[in-house]
Write a protein that holds these residues in place. Structure first.
Motif, PDB file in Angstrom:
ATOM      1  N   SER A  14       0.826  -1.210   0.000  1.00  0.00           N
ATOM      2  CA  SER A  14       0.000   0.000   0.000  1.00  0.00           C
ATOM      3  C   SER A  14       0.862   1.262   0.000  1.00  0.00           C
ATOM      4  N   TYR A  15       0.213   2.357  -0.294  1.00  0.00           N
ATOM      5  CA  TYR A  15       0.862   3.675  -0.276  1.00  0.00           C
ATOM      6  C   TYR A  15       1.524   3.931   1.066  1.00  0.00           C
ATOM      7  N   TYR A  16       0.806   3.647   2.142  1.00  0.00           N
ATOM      8  CA  TYR A  16       1.323   3.937   3.481  1.00  0.00           C
ATOM      9  C   TYR A  16       2.522   3.059   3.839  1.00  0.00           C
ATOM     10  N   GLN A  37       5.096  12.284  -2.440  1.00  0.00           N
ATOM     11  CA  GLN A  37       3.740  11.800  -2.209  1.00  0.00           C
ATOM     12  C   GLN A  37       3.016  11.533  -3.525  1.00  0.00           C
ATOM     13  N   GLN A  38       3.176  12.423  -4.482  1.00  0.00           N
ATOM     14  CA  GLN A  38       2.531  12.228  -5.778  1.00  0.00           C
ATOM     15  C   GLN A  38       3.085  10.996  -6.499  1.00  0.00           C
ATOM     16  N   ILE A  39       4.383  10.794  -6.411  1.00  0.00           N
ATOM     17  CA  ILE A  39       4.993   9.617  -7.036  1.00  0.00           C
ATOM     18  C   ILE A  39       4.410   8.338  -6.435  1.00  0.00           C
ATOM     19  N   LEU A  40       4.295   8.286  -5.119  1.00  0.00           N
ATOM     20  CA  LEU A  40       3.754   7.096  -4.476  1.00  0.00           C
ATOM     21  C   LEU A  40       2.284   6.889  -4.815  1.00  0.00           C
ATOM     22  N   MET A  41       1.522   7.962  -4.912  1.00  0.00           N
ATOM     23  CA  MET A  41       0.112   7.839  -5.275  1.00  0.00           C
ATOM     24  C   MET A  41      -0.048   7.293  -6.687  1.00  0.00           C
TER      25      MET A  41
END
Length: 57
Positions: A14-16, A37-41
């Motif tokens: 997951s993202y987290y 954060q945008q890259i991970l999303m």
């Protein structure tokens, strides 16, 4: 990391979980928070699509 988790454990990270794991990495810390954060999303969104398409085969 994501692909290895899928290949060996048949699970998606997951993202987290990714954020928690990468937060200690110097390259990750060097990026502005908004960028990381945008890259991970985007990564999570794309891997979910990929893995859902592989499951339907």
């Amino acid at each position: 990391m994501v692909s290895q988790s899928w290949i060996f454990e048949k699970r998606n990270i997951s993202y987290y979980d990714l954020q928690k794991t990468l937060s200690t990495q110097s390259d990750y810390q060097a990026m502005p928070a908004k960028v990381s954060q945008q890259i991970l999303m985007i990564l999570e969104k794309n891997t979910q699509k990929l893995f859902s398409s592989e499951r339907s085969l």
